[in-house]
Design a protein around this motif. Structure first.
Motif, mmCIF file in Angstrom:
data_model
loop_
_atom_site.group_PDB
_atom_site.id
_atom_site.type_symbol
_atom_site.label_atom_id
_atom_site.label_comp_id
_atom_site.label_asym_id
_atom_site.label_seq_id
_atom_site.Cartn_x
_atom_site.Cartn_y
_atom_site.Cartn_z
ATOM 1 N N LYS A 103 136.266 99.011 117.606
ATOM 2 C CA LYS A 103 135.691 99.676 118.778
ATOM 3 C C LYS A 103 134.337 100.335 118.517
ATOM 4 C CE LYS A 103 140.018 100.424 121.273
ATOM 5 N NZ LYS A 103 140.980 101.433 121.801
ATOM 6 N N PRO A 104 134.139 101.030 117.375
ATOM 7 C CA PRO A 104 132.819 101.642 117.150
ATOM 8 C C PRO A 104 131.689 100.626 117.019
ATOM 9 C CG PRO A 104 134.479 102.605 115.689
ATOM 10 C CD PRO A 104 135.088 101.393 116.317
ATOM 11 N N TYR A 105 132.044 99.378 116.774
ATOM 12 C CA TYR A 105 131.026 98.338 116.560
ATOM 13 C C TYR A 105 131.125 97.251 117.629
ATOM 14 C CZ TYR A 105 131.833 100.828 112.248
ATOM 15 O OH TYR A 105 132.032 101.822 111.327
ATOM 16 N N MET A 106 131.621 97.663 118.803
ATOM 17 C CA MET A 106 131.833 96.711 119.882
ATOM 18 C C MET A 106 130.527 96.084 120.360
ATOM 19 S SD MET A 106 134.240 95.217 121.388
ATOM 20 C CE MET A 106 135.641 96.258 121.010
ATOM 21 N N ALA A 107 129.424 96.846 120.297
ATOM 22 C CA ALA A 107 128.125 96.290 120.709
ATOM 23 C C ALA A 107 127.766 95.079 119.846
ATOM 24 C CB ALA A 107 127.040 97.361 120.598
ATOM 25 N N PHE A 108 127.955 95.216 118.525
ATOM 26 C CA PHE A 108 127.693 94.090 117.618
ATOM 27 C C PHE A 108 128.639 92.930 117.928
ATOM 28 C CE2 PHE A 108 126.348 97.455 114.337
ATOM 29 C CZ PHE A 108 125.054 97.462 114.828
ATOM 30 N N ALA A 109 129.920 93.278 118.207
ATOM 31 C CA ALA A 109 130.930 92.249 118.451
ATOM 32 C C ALA A 109 130.675 91.490 119.748
ATOM 33 C CB ALA A 109 132.321 92.888 118.489
ATOM 34 N N ILE A 110 129.969 92.097 120.684
ATOM 35 C CA ILE A 110 129.633 91.419 121.951
ATOM 36 C C ILE A 110 128.336 90.624 121.802
ATOM 37 C CG2 ILE A 110 128.940 91.808 124.348
ATOM 38 C CD1 ILE A 110 130.847 94.220 124.374
ATOM 39 N N LEU A 111 127.353 91.214 121.122
ATOM 40 C CA LEU A 111 126.064 90.537 120.963
ATOM 41 C C LEU A 111 126.185 89.255 120.149
ATOM 42 C CD1 LEU A 111 123.645 93.548 120.376
ATOM 43 C CD2 LEU A 111 123.581 91.927 122.283
ATOM 44 N N ALA A 112 127.048 89.264 119.137
ATOM 45 C CA ALA A 112 127.184 88.080 118.273
ATOM 46 C C ALA A 112 127.610 86.836 119.062
ATOM 47 C CB ALA A 112 128.165 88.365 117.139
ATOM 48 N N PRO A 113 128.688 86.893 119.864
ATOM 49 C CA PRO A 113 129.053 85.709 120.653
ATOM 50 C C PRO A 113 127.979 85.316 121.669
ATOM 51 C CG PRO A 113 130.882 87.253 120.528
ATOM 52 C CD PRO A 113 129.689 87.956 119.997
ATOM 53 N N LEU A 114 127.307 86.311 122.277
ATOM 54 C CA LEU A 114 126.259 85.987 123.253
ATOM 55 C C LEU A 114 125.127 85.202 122.603
ATOM 56 C CD1 LEU A 114 126.042 89.303 125.336
ATOM 57 C CD2 LEU A 114 127.085 87.117 126.002
ATOM 58 N N MET A 115 124.742 85.636 121.396
ATOM 59 C CA MET A 115 123.694 84.908 120.673
ATOM 60 C C MET A 115 124.166 83.508 120.288
ATOM 61 S SD MET A 115 121.128 86.968 120.607
ATOM 62 C CE MET A 115 119.990 86.430 119.340
ATOM 63 N N MET A 116 125.472 83.393 119.976
ATOM 64 C CA MET A 116 126.002 82.072 119.635
ATOM 65 C C MET A 116 126.001 81.149 120.843
ATOM 66 S SD MET A 116 127.081 79.849 117.615
ATOM 67 C CE MET A 116 127.067 80.820 116.123
ATOM 68 N N LEU A 117 126.226 81.707 122.032
ATOM 69 C CA LEU A 117 126.170 80.887 123.246
ATOM 70 C C LEU A 117 124.784 80.272 123.433
ATOM 71 C CD1 LEU A 117 128.200 83.019 125.840
ATOM 72 C CD2 LEU A 117 128.872 80.872 124.752
ATOM 73 N N VAL A 118 123.757 81.034 123.063
ATOM 74 C CA VAL A 118 122.388 80.502 123.143
ATOM 75 C C VAL A 118 122.246 79.311 122.207
ATOM 76 C CG1 VAL A 118 119.958 81.006 122.689
ATOM 77 C CG2 VAL A 118 121.409 82.739 123.780
ATOM 78 N N GLU A 119 122.742 79.453 120.966
ATOM 79 C CA GLU A 119 122.631 78.352 120.010
ATOM 80 C C GLU A 119 123.406 77.129 120.488
ATOM 81 O OE1 GLU A 119 123.170 77.537 115.226
ATOM 82 O OE2 GLU A 119 124.547 78.905 116.229
ATOM 83 N N VAL A 120 124.631 77.332 120.981
ATOM 84 C CA VAL A 120 125.451 76.211 121.457
ATOM 85 C C VAL A 120 124.783 75.507 122.635
ATOM 86 C CG1 VAL A 120 127.632 75.600 122.565
ATOM 87 C CG2 VAL A 120 127.618 77.169 120.608
ATOM 88 N N GLY A 121 124.237 76.299 123.545
ATOM 89 C CA GLY A 121 123.554 75.704 124.709
ATOM 90 C C GLY A 121 122.397 74.821 124.298
#
Length: 579
Positions: A12-30
């Protein structure tokens, strides 16, 4: 799965990192997904029609997509690593803190080898699983789903091939993931056994050498190591079958695509670029499933680790701090009232109906045969154990009502086995009082007759000890352990047979220092030699866990047959009473 959910609080204290990582991966996959389509247009619209400007425009678009994909991939790696490393660090911290509060019975229950595994490989397993979850588990499914959608849109004529390939790949991934999870759970159990053997062998290396049992211990370790090898080979071989199998299925799909594509190109229903795009998307489908399977395997391996970690974190220790603890200053009156205690509730008690009182400032000596319960008795005062029956009080208040930290800060405890840390001598002494000055350190060393060898060391108190203080003799370690207890100037001073490896002259000097410098402290001294306790205000004689006699030295010489036997035996062996 419940164990994993319980550990999510550490993310939970690092939820921002945990959300940003998948979002950045979506860019790479796209960006990865549009590459085959761009290639298809280059072939069918550019090369086939000799349209150079169109080709250059598509190449520029492809390069731009690749750069965006790179940014997304790098960003995902950075944020996923930050989330996973911080997550693992917090778990490791809480694990270590929990273990330090364990009672001896709790440590015995889990075993040291298993606890070391929890702190190292189990936490590392969770960190790796979270990293893969945030990176690859987003990439795998999205790559798979996106490739299937793009095939349906751009190469619908070949879509029927996926209806054959995808189910086989999905079933294979599921089957091998389930099997691997069970196998790696068995591997983890053997890792515990190996770690326990390593810890035991290294701790007892001197005994092993003295009894010339190195070969026996090596063979014992080899058996555990071989068992670990066999289980690892079995698990890795099962996983190893998955990749060749999926490649075979994909290659069959490529062959089918080339055969069907050739027919359709010949009759003009599709173009060559569509076939190449389909093959690329087919490879993406395989990569997506394989990536997902890798994560599922890692999660399957991490599940047992998560369960073991939660088991430790949720373990209850017998020695607990009270909700509303007593905070008053301790003067040092110690009283045992019909105390009975056993390490194992199914065996005979180690202590039986122990009752005595030590007034503040008094000296109480404890003597008895080996195994009579002397060390166990004094370990109950700082609440290393709690009594099964009866009560132990200090200043009339039961130990269980005191704040544990306050209680232990008021006690200077030097155990039978001197434990020193791989730090300098000064740092080891200050373990008893972190605020102690250099002068106080020197005074405590002199009181323990340790300055006589410390002063001869080139670095003096800055001399660094090895792990286990193997660069000191047994007597030197005992004297440093005493100095560590002395520096506290405690209300209660407990010395558990700490002069067994000390010469008689040093012992006499130590006794003099105790009598002059700790007049207000309650002194409880366990001894194997009469000379160590003959001047005590009260001597307790223990036998088979019971106090069979109590009184001064002179009184016991008249009333206790066992005490007389101990005195006579030590006299026959050349002992002295240090008159």
């Amino acid at each position: 799965m419940q164990a994993v959910l319980k550990l999510t609080k550490y993310l939970k204290p690092y939820m921002a990192f945990a959300i940003l990582a998948p979002l950045m991966m979506l860019v790479e996959v796209g960006m990865d997904l549009i590459q085959p389509t761009i290639l298809q247009h280059i072939i069918d619209e550019g090369i086939a029609k000799d349209n150079t400007p169109y080709i250059l425009k598509m190449f520029a678009l492809m390069i731009g997509a690749a750069i965006l994909g790179l940014i997304g991939g790098v960003g995902c790696s950075i944020y996923a690593s930050r989330a996973a490393v911080n997550f693992a660090t917090d778990i490791r911290h809480d694990l270590y803190e929990t273990i330090t509060y364990f009672s001896n019975s709790s440590k015995d229950k889990f075993t040291l080898g298993k606890l070391i595994t929890n702190l190292t490989s189990d936490v590392e397993m969770l960190q790796r699983a979270l990293t893969m979850l945030l990176k690859i588990f987003v990439r795998g499914p999205m790559l798979f789903i996106g490739a299937v959608i793009f095939v349906f849109i751009t190469a619908r004529e070949l879509f029927s091939i996926l209806l054959f390939v995808v189910p086989i790949l999905a079933v294979s991934v599921y089957f091998f993931t389930m099997i691997s999870g069970k196998l790696f759970h068995k591997v983890q159990k053997v890792v515990d056994i190996v770690n326990t053997k390593v810890q035991e062998n290294l701790a007892g290396i001197r005994v092993i050498k003295a009894y010339n049992r190195k070969k026996h211990q090596i063979e014992g370790f080899a058996d555990a190591n071989t068992q670990l090898m066999k289980r690892n080979i079995t698990a890795d071989q099962i996983i190893g079958i998955l990749m060749p199998l999926t490649m075979f299925v994909v290659n069959m799909g490529i062959i089918a695509a080339l055969w069907l594509g050739a027919i359709k190109v010949d009759n003009g229903s599709i173009q060559v670029g569509v076939i190449l795009a389909f093959i690329n998307y087919l490879m993406m489908v395989m990569n997506g499933l394989m990536s997902s399977s890798m994560v599922l395997v890692q999660l399957a391996r991490a599940m047992p680790s998560a369960e073991r970690i939660v088991h430790v974190l949720e373990a209850t220790t017998e020695v607990k701090n009270p909700v509303q603890p007593v905070q008053q200053e301790i003067e040092g009156d110690v009283s045992f009232d019909n105390v009975t205690f056993s390490y194992n509730k199914d065996t005979e008690p180690v202590l039986k109906n122990i009752s005595f009182t030590a007034r503040a400032g008094q000296t109480v000596g404890i003597i008895g045969m080996t195994g009579s319960g002397k060390s166990t008795l004094v370990k109950m005062i700082p609440r290393l154990f709690d009594a099964d029956e009866g009560s132990v009080t200090i200043d009339g208040i039961p130990l269980q009502q005191y704040d544990i930290q306050l209680l232990r800060e008021s006690i200077g405890f030097s155990p039978q086995k001197a434990t020193l840390f791989s730090k300098t001598i000064a740092e080891n002494i200050r373990y008893g009082d972190q605020q102690a000055t250099d002068i106080q350190v020197e005074e405590s060393l002199r009181a323990a007759c340790a300055s006589e060898f410390v002063d001869k060391l080139p670095a003096g108190t800055a001399h660094r000890l090895t792990q286990g203080a193997t660069n000191l003799s047994g007597g030197q370690k005992q004297r440093l352990a005493m100095a560590r207890a002395f520096i506290r100037k405690p209300a209660i001073l407990i010395l558990d047979d700490v002069t067994s490896a000390v010469d008689s002259i040093s012992e006499k000097n130590i006794q003099r220092a105790i009598q002059t410098q700790f007049t207000e402290s309650t002194k409880i001294i366990v001894a194997s030699k009469i000379s160590s306790i003959r001047h005590a205000d009260q001597i307790l004689v223990l036998d088979d866990g019971m106090i069979v006699a109590a009184g001064t030295h002179e009184e016991l010489l008249k009333t206790s047959e066992l005490y007389q036997q101990i005195v006579q035996t030590q006299a026959e062996k050349g002992g002295t009473l240090n008159e």
